[in-house]
Design a protein around this motif. Structure first.
Motif: not given
Length: 392
Positions: A164-165, A168, A171
């Protein structure tokens, strides 16, 4: 220049952390999956094998889609690979390694493309060295953060959290894409035949070719240090595991400092090829001194030798990448970096198994370090000969 360095450094840190997350959580995963933690070596080999192939494709992908877009895709591939790892089967782990490797390979060529365009020539060494500190920083973060995540959310949750990091960070990178990818050419053709073009470019530039071949051995030395030092210290120096781990951590820290120092030296005082030659001699000397470790040695001496080993064997990458960027024709830094990294990653894949075979044949880690030290003496001599011929 500061923004380009910051974004490429952050991407490098996350990609490296993703590549090393599974090795860090392997002991915890082994208890639940039944997959032996010792197979982590196979996982790393698959990661870097895939990285070899994907680094060759990076030049064409950067030319068509832009370096930031390629970096975003790399982070998403790494995140997806960690999600697969959470599946906990042998097949999902193998697929995870291949996916992470496909994401890891183009990260450095993409960042070289960005930094080559935004960095003044007299700051190439220190800038590329700063960016390459993302590798040991990412490894350090994996070692510090992942075990804590395992305690919080089990090993599957830790893998998903790091994934997930990565998503992120992908993004966040979208915010700078417009400016950094302004040179992309949507009509640039990406084809299977074009994947081999970076290798042709490497062999068309003699100086870059010679550097690439040398990095096969430099990267092998780096992995032999980081992979086997703890085992060597516990088995033959009789150090406690915690002490051996601390010595490796200090060697890694020296590698971060070395990357910055050698980049500054290459910018201000000595030609990059001469710096690389001296580093090869330095790591050869450190490897041979490491081979002499004996339980009678004081711990402070072992620490100092190990830190010299780390400063040289981990510290060379930034100078090398900056030199490739300097030698590359305009607009080709990414492709040529991808081509040279094929040989660099090949050393990562073959070096540790070759070292292990030598240790197995001789029954001694000391023989392994002495043997690879002798090889690095020859590499240092080859680089020094290039400097003497005026090819630096």
């Amino acid at each position: 220049m500061i923004l380009s360095l910051a974004i490429t450094l952050a991407i490098q840190v996350l990609a490296t952390m993703a590549a090393l997350t599974v090795p860090v959580l392997a002991p915890a995963a082994a208890a639940g999956t039944g997959i032996p933690a010792t197979l982590v070596g196979v996982f790393i080999a698959l990661v870097y094998g895939a990285a070899m192939a994907s680094s060759l494709a990076s030049g064409s992908l950067v030319a068509r889609y832009g370096a930031i877009r390629v970096s975003q895709a790399c982070l998403l591939l790494c995140g997806g690979g960690l999600a697969l790892a959470a599946g906990g089967t042998a097949w999902s782990m193998a697929a995870s390694a291949l996916l992470i490797g496909c994401g890891y390979g183009p990260v450095t060529p993409a960042s070289s493309h960005i930094l080559a365009r935004s960095t003044p020539a007299h700051r190439m060494g220190i800038t590329f060295s700063l960016k390459q500190t993302g590798v040991p920083l990412g490894g350090g973060l994996a070692g510090l953060v992942v075990p804590s995540l395992v305690l919080l959310w089990q090993w599957q949750g830790a893998a998903l959290a790091v994934g997930a990091a990565c998503a992120l960070m992908a993004a966040i990178a979208q915010g700078v894409r417009h400016g950094f990818d302004a040179d992309r050419n949507p009509r640039h053709r990406v084809s299977p035949a074009g994947v081999l073009r970076p290798l042709g470019l490497v062999f068309a530039h003699r100086d870059i070719r010679d550097l690439a071949l040398c990095t096969f051995f430099l990267s092998a030395m780096q992995l032999c240090l980081t992979t086997y030092l703890v085992t060597y210290l516990t088995d033959e120096y009789a150090a406690p595991l915690v002490t051996a781990g601390l010595v490796l951590a200090l060697a890694q820290a020296a590698g971060v400092g070395g990357r910055l120092l050698w980049g500054y030296v290459a910018d201000r005082w000595l030609a990059p090829n001469l710096v690389l030659s001296l580093l090869a001699f330095g790591m050869a000397a450190a490897a041979m001194a490491t081979a002499l470790f004996d339980p009678d040695w004081p711990l402070v001496a072992v620490v100092l030798v190990s830190m010299l080993f780390g400063a040289t064997a981990i510290g060379w990458n930034g100078v090398y990448l900056a030199r490739v960027a300097q030698l590359a024709p305009a607009g080709q830094a990414g492709q040529l970096t991808g081509g040279t990294l094929f040989f660099t990653y090949f050393g990562v894949v073959l070096g540790p198994p070759a070292f292990a075979a030598l240790v197995s044949a001789t029954g001694s880690f000391a023989a392994g370090y002495a043997g690879i030290g002798a090889v690095l003496l020859a590499v240092g001599a080859a680089l020094l000969r290039a400097v003497a011929k005026g090819r630096a």
